[in-house]
Design an enzyme around this catalytic site. Structure first.
Site, short mmCIF file in Angstrom:
data_model
loop_
_atom_site.label_atom_id
_atom_site.label_comp_id
_atom_site.label_asym_id
_atom_site.label_seq_id
_atom_site.Cartn_x
_atom_site.Cartn_y
_atom_site.Cartn_z
N CYS A 150 -4.74 -15.83 -11.45
CA CYS A 150 -6.10 -15.52 -11.92
C CYS A 150 -6.01 -14.28 -12.80
CB CYS A 150 -7.00 -15.25 -10.72
SG CYS A 150 -6.42 -13.84 -9.77
N CYS A 180 -8.25 -5.22 -9.18
CA CYS A 180 -9.00 -6.17 -10.01
C CYS A 180 -10.43 -5.64 -10.20
CB CYS A 180 -9.04 -7.53 -9.31
SG CYS A 180 -10.13 -8.69 -10.13
N GLU A 207 -7.27 -6.79 0.92
CA GLU A 207 -8.57 -6.58 0.26
C GLU A 207 -9.62 -6.13 1.28
OE1 GLU A 207 -10.26 -9.83 -2.17
OE2 GLU A 207 -12.21 -9.12 -1.50
N SER A 244 -0.69 -16.17 1.43
CA SER A 244 -1.85 -16.13 0.54
C SER A 244 -3.09 -16.83 1.12
CB SER A 244 -1.48 -16.79 -0.80
OG SER A 244 -2.63 -17.10 -1.52
N SER A 299 -2.28 -17.07 -6.87
CA SER A 299 -1.10 -16.20 -6.77
C SER A 299 0.19 -16.95 -7.08
CB SER A 299 -1.03 -15.61 -5.35
OG SER A 299 -1.11 -16.65 -4.39
#
Ligand code: SF4
Length: 298
Positions: free
Chosen positions: A12, A96, A133, A231, A281
């Site tokens: 991404c 990000c 995150e 992930s 990813s």
């Protein structure tokens, strides 16, 4: 037999940006990355060969002054910036922008309501406990936010106080809306209803992929989903892929292709359509290696 790669799969925007930052900073000298730069072992290994050193929080506390540390797309809690400042470490912040904006929103919500009841507001994050995150998001609330992963965990919420709900960027939109409905339903049964502020903060770079991915999966007889086992995004997208095509196989490396016997599927080999796709990813080069392996050894 036709083997094709989904053109919408792969890194991404946020991950591409972090990897580009790492590659350009590595040209200037030694560079550390706090945690795996991406949840994909092969891509981490590729960058480590170029000199990127992956470190953890204990290492961060012992690095010499002026060391350069890259913060990956997942973002970090305020405590990481504080440690870096105390130790004279240079931060290269590749958080990000979508995650950064979410951190700012959660922090603003926390600041706005922190004195409403003389204690921290009830901020709830729909996410995976312990995910990088999520740790960064919890940090915006002085680690007071409650993290829940499913409707089965509603008992962790206090239904006598307002609820401010946010989502980890890579969770599923469907899961978020089910959670909102379950909370609303519980609130509707209360004698004194409470306020619910639900913020759908799921990244559309992930959510918008689902439809395209499912179309790709349906258009193929067998699908190889390439993703890292760590992930979250790979888990969500793989599940979506299986819903569209049950003949979807999760693999993490091209070597795993050898373990799959395609003749167990009932499709004629001459007209077989194999699709290769992956998570946000998953590097394109890894999907290309899977394609090459399949093309060589059908
Ligand atoms: S999935 Fe979205 S929020 Fe997460 S790194 Fe990628 S672009 Fe950023």
């Amino acid at each position: 037999m036709v083997v094709s790669i989904d053109t919408n799969s792969g890194f991404c925007f946020g991950v591409t940006r972090a990897i580009n930052a790492a590659e350009s900073e590595l040209e200037k000298g030694a560079l550390y990355c706090l945690g795996d730069i991406v949840h994909n072992g092969q891509e981490v290994a590729r960058l480590e060969l170029k000199g990127l050193a992956t470190i953890d929080y204990d290492d961060l506390r012992t690095l010499p002054a002026h060391s350069r540390v890259l913060l990956r797309a997942h973002g970090e809690p305020p405590s990481t910036y504080w440690i870096a400042q105390q130790r004279g470490i240079e931060i290269i912040d590749a958080t990000c922008p979508v995650v950064k904006k979410l951190q700012d929103r959660i922090r603003a919500c926390y600041e706005l309501h922190r004195n409403d009841e003389g204690r921290a507001p009830q901020i709830v994050i729909y996410g995976k406990p312990g995910h990088a995150e999520v740790i960064g998001l919890q940090g915006q609330t002085n680690n007071t936010a409650i993290v829940i992963e499913s409707v089965d965990q509603l008992h962790l919420l206090d239904f006598s106080r307002p609820i401010y709900l946010f989502s980890q960027t890579t969770k599923s939109v469907e899961g978020f809306h089910s959670l909102v409905e379950a909370i609303q339903s519980q609130i509707s049964n209360l004698k004194s209803p409470i306020a619910l502020e639900a913020h759908d903060t799921i990244c559309r770079s992930v959510a918008n992929r689902v439809k395209e991915l499912q179309e790709f999966a349906k258009a193929n007889d067998i699908v190889f989903f390439v993703g890292g086992t760590k992930s979250s995004n790979a888990k969500v997208l793989y599940k979506n892929c299986v819903e569209a095509n049950p003949n979807t196989i999760f693999i993490s490396s091209p070597d795993e292709v050898d373990k799959i016997n395609l003749s167990t599927f009932t499709f004629p080999l001459s007209t077989l359509k194999i699709g290769i796709c992956g998570a946000t990813s998953t590097p394109l080069w890894l999907m290309e290696q899977v394609r090459d392996k399949l093309s060589r050894n059908p």
